[in-house]
Design a protein around this motif. Structure first.
Motif, PDB file in Angstrom:
ATOM      1  N   VAL A 247       0.767  -0.872   0.051  1.00 24.32           N
ATOM      2  CA  VAL A 247       0.119   0.036  -0.108  1.00 24.32           C
ATOM      3  C   VAL A 247       0.816   1.139  -0.107  1.00 24.32           C
TER       4      VAL A 247
ATOM      5  N   ASP B 122      -0.195   4.460  -0.121  1.00 30.08           N
ATOM      6  CA  ASP B 122      -0.781   5.584   0.520  1.00 30.08           C
ATOM      7  C   ASP B 122      -2.243   4.910   1.261  1.00 30.08           C
ATOM      8  N   THR B 123      -2.685   5.798   2.214  1.00 29.89           N
ATOM      9  CA  THR B 123      -3.980   5.258   2.712  1.00 29.89           C
ATOM     10  C   THR B 123      -4.823   6.832   3.011  1.00 29.89           C
ATOM     11  N   THR B 124      -5.509   7.090   2.089  1.00 33.91           N
ATOM     12  CA  THR B 124      -5.939   8.442   1.970  1.00 33.91           C
ATOM     13  C   THR B 124      -6.942   8.807   3.137  1.00 33.91           C
ATOM     14  N   ARG B 125      -6.430   9.931   4.045  1.00 38.72           N
ATOM     15  CA  ARG B 125      -7.250  10.702   4.937  1.00 38.72           C
ATOM     16  C   ARG B 125      -8.200  11.705   4.625  1.00 38.72           C
TER      17      ARG B 125
ATOM     18  N   THR C  52      -9.283   4.444   5.232  1.00 31.81           N
ATOM     19  CA  THR C  52      -9.251   3.053   4.701  1.00 31.81           C
ATOM     20  C   THR C  52      -8.755   2.748   3.365  1.00 31.81           C
ATOM     21  N   CYS C  53      -9.239   4.053   2.557  1.00 37.94           N
ATOM     22  CA  CYS C  53      -8.869   3.907   0.981  1.00 37.94           C
ATOM     23  C   CYS C  53      -7.369   3.599   0.633  1.00 37.94           C
ATOM     24  N   ALA C  54      -6.969   2.484   0.228  1.00 39.07           N
ATOM     25  CA  ALA C  54      -5.563   2.178   0.119  1.00 39.07           C
ATOM     26  C   ALA C  54      -5.189   2.245  -1.268  1.00 39.07           C
TER      27      ALA C  54
END
Ligand SMILES: Cc1cc2nc3c(=O)[nH]c(=O)nc-3n(C[C@H](O)[C@H](O)[C@H](O)COP(=O)(O)OP(=O)(O)OC[C@H]3O[C@@H](n4cnc5c(N)ncnc54)[C@H](O)[C@@H]3O)c2cc1C
Length: 373
Positions: free
Chosen positions: A43, A45-48, A68-70
Motif C-alpha cells: 500500500v 498511501d492510505t488517504t485521510r 481506509t482507501c488504500a
C-alpha cells in the motif's frame, strides 16, 4: 475459488504477469475485505483527506473518520492473486489469450492464440471490459464510459501536497470527473466521461493535469480504457460459460469503482463453476448458473441500481451533489462510511439526506417507498 473447491483449474491470461492495468488502484473497504486473508499488499498511501471541487472551483476538503482507501499499483495485487490461485492448485498460463469458444453438450472448447483446443466443463470469462467471453454470452450495457489516465512521477513538493489526499473534481462534461490518487513519488490522475466525445475528454484531461501541475513530468503510463455498466437484465451466463467483473460489466455507475465488484463476482463465479462441474445433469447445471445470476443480482445488482440513480442525479445536477458532500456533514459521513466498507450505495441512497437530494433533483419521492406518513 474453484481450485479451492477441488476443481482442476486452468487460468489463461493474455498478458505476461505482472501486467500493467489502467486503473486508479484505489481499494475501498469493500475491496480490501474481499481480498484473501494474508494476501501480500504493497500500500503506497492510505488517504485521510478527500478534496472535492466543482470544475476547479469551490474546493473543499473533508476528513475521513477511519482512513481506509488504500492506494496500490494494480499489477501487484493482481499478480499476488494469480499466485494465490496457483498455490490453491490452479495451473497458470500467461501470455495466452482466449481466441474463440464454443459449447457442445457439457463441454466447452476454447481455442487460444497458440491455436491449441482446450476442453473444459465450465469457463469463467473475467477478461475485462473488452471481453470476448462477454460478447459470446451477450452482455448488454446501460452505460459505457471512456477513462483517460496517466501515472506520473512527481517531485518531493508535489508528493507532499498529495500525500494522504484524494482529489475528486466534478468536470465540465455531463457525468464527468477527474481524480488524483497519491502513491508516494508517483500520482495516478485521470478523467472519465461518457465515451461519445473523446476530443472533449482529451481537452478536459489536458486542462485538469495542467491545473494540478501533473502535465509536465513524463508519464510512466498514459492510457485510456473503457468502463462498462451492465443493464440489469443482461445475462451473466450462457450454458456452462459465466462472466464476472468487468466482463460482466459490473461497475459502479457513479464512481466507476469496479475492483470490489470483480472480487465478489469472481468468488461467486468460482463457487458456481465448482457446482457446474459436479452437476449430475443439465437441471443441476442450470440451477448452479441461475443461483450465480441471482446472487450477483441480490448482492451487487442492488448497489448498481442505486449507483445508477446516484449517477443520474449527478449528471443532472453536479452542483447539488457537490454542495451536499461539502456542506452537509451527514452526506459526507455516509460517503465516508461507504468508502470504509461499512455501508453500501443502496443504503446511502435510502438515507433521508440522499432522498431529499434526489427529490430536489426530481428523481425520487422524498419518502421511502411504502412509507405512509
Ligand atoms: C482509468 C480507470 C481507473 C479505475 N480506477 C479504479 C479504482 O481506483 N478503484 C476501483 O475499484 N476500480 C477502478 N477502476 C475499475 C477497475 O479497474 C475494474 O473494474 C477492474 O479492473 C475489473 O477487474 P477485472 O478482473 O474484471 O478486469 P481486468 O482487471 O481488466 O482484468 C482482465 C484481465 O483479462 C485479461 N484478458 C483480456 N482479454 C483476454 C483474453 N482474450 N484471454 C485471456 N486473458 C484476457 C487482461 O489482460 C486482464 O489481465 C478503474 C477503471 C479505469 C478504466
Amino acid at each position: 475459488m474453484a481450485a479451492g473447491h477441488g476443481c482442476e483449474v486452468l487460468l489463461l491470461e493474455r498478458a505476461a504477469i505482472p501486467r500493467y492495468k489502467t486503473c486508479g488502484g484505489g481499494l475501498i473497504g469493500a475491496s480490501l475485505s474481499a481480498l484473501p486473508p494474508g494476501l501480500p499488499l504493497n500500500v503506497f498511501d492510505t488517504t485521510r483527506l478527500f478534496t472535492f471541487s466543482l470544475n476547479g472551483r469551490r474546493e473543499r476538503t473533508r476528513t475521513s473518520r477511519t482512513p481506509t482507501c488504500a492506494m496500490v499499483f494494480r499489477s501487484e495485487p493482481d499478480a499476488a492473486l494469480t499466485e494465490a490461485a496457483a498455490a490453491a492448485g490452479a495451473t497458470v498460463r500467461d501470455s495466452t489469450a482466449l481466441a474463440t469458444l464454443e459449447q457442445q453438450g457439457r463441454t466447452v472448447t476454447v481455442r487460444t492464440n497458440h491455436g491449441d483446443p482446450l476442453r473444459a466443463r465450465t469457463v469463467i470469462g473475467a477478461d475485462g471490459s473488452a471481453s470476448r467471453v462477454a460478447r459470446y454470452v451477450g452482455v448488454r450495457c446501460a452505460q459505457v464510459d471512456l477513462a483517460l489516465e496517466v501515472e506520473t512521477p512527481v517531485d518531493a513538493r508535489t508528493a507532499d501536497r498529495w500525500r494522504g489526499r484524494v482529489l475528486l473534481e466534478w468536470g465540465p462534461l455531463p457525468g464527468s470527473f477527474g481524480w488524483v490518487f497519491p502513491k508516494g513519488d508517483i500520482c495516478t490522475a485521470g478523467v472519465v466521461a461518457s465515451r461519445g466525445n473523446p476530443a472533449a475528454l482529451r481537452a478536459y484531461k489536458d486542462d485538469f493535469l495542467t491545473r494540478h501541475s501533473l502535465h509536465t513530468a513524463r508519464p510512466l503510463h498514459d492510457t485510456g480504457h473503457l468502463t462498462r455498466c451492465r443493464r440489469p437484465d443482461s445475462p451473466l451466463a450462457r450454458g456452462h460459460v459465466l462472466v464476472a467483473g468487468d466482463a460482466a460489466a459490473l461497475v459502479d455507475h457513479w464512481s466507476r469503482e469496479g475492483i470490489s465488484y470483480a472480487l465478489h463476482s469472481g468468488a461467486f463465479a468460482g463457487r458456481a463453476a465448482a457446482r457446474l462441474v459436479a452437476a449430475a445433469g443439465e437441471d443441476e447445471a442450470k440451477s448452479a448458473t441461475d443461483h450465480y445470476a441471482q446472487q450477483v443480482d441480490d448482492i451487487l445488482g442492488v448497489d448498481m441500481r442505486a449507483s445508477a440513480a446516484l449517477a443520474d442525479l449527478f449528471i443532472r445536477n453536479p452542483a447539488l451533489l457537490h454542495t451536499a458532500l461539502t456542506r452537509l456533514p451527514p452526506a459526507w459521513r455516509h460517503l465516508d462510511t461507504y468508502i470504509a466498507g461499512h455501508s453500501s450505495v443502496a443504503r446511502i441512497m435510502n438515507t433521508p439526506v440522499a432522498r431529499a437530494a434526489a427529490a430536489l433533483g426530481g428523481l425520487l419521492p422524498a419518502k421511502p417507498a411504502g412509507s405512509s406518513t
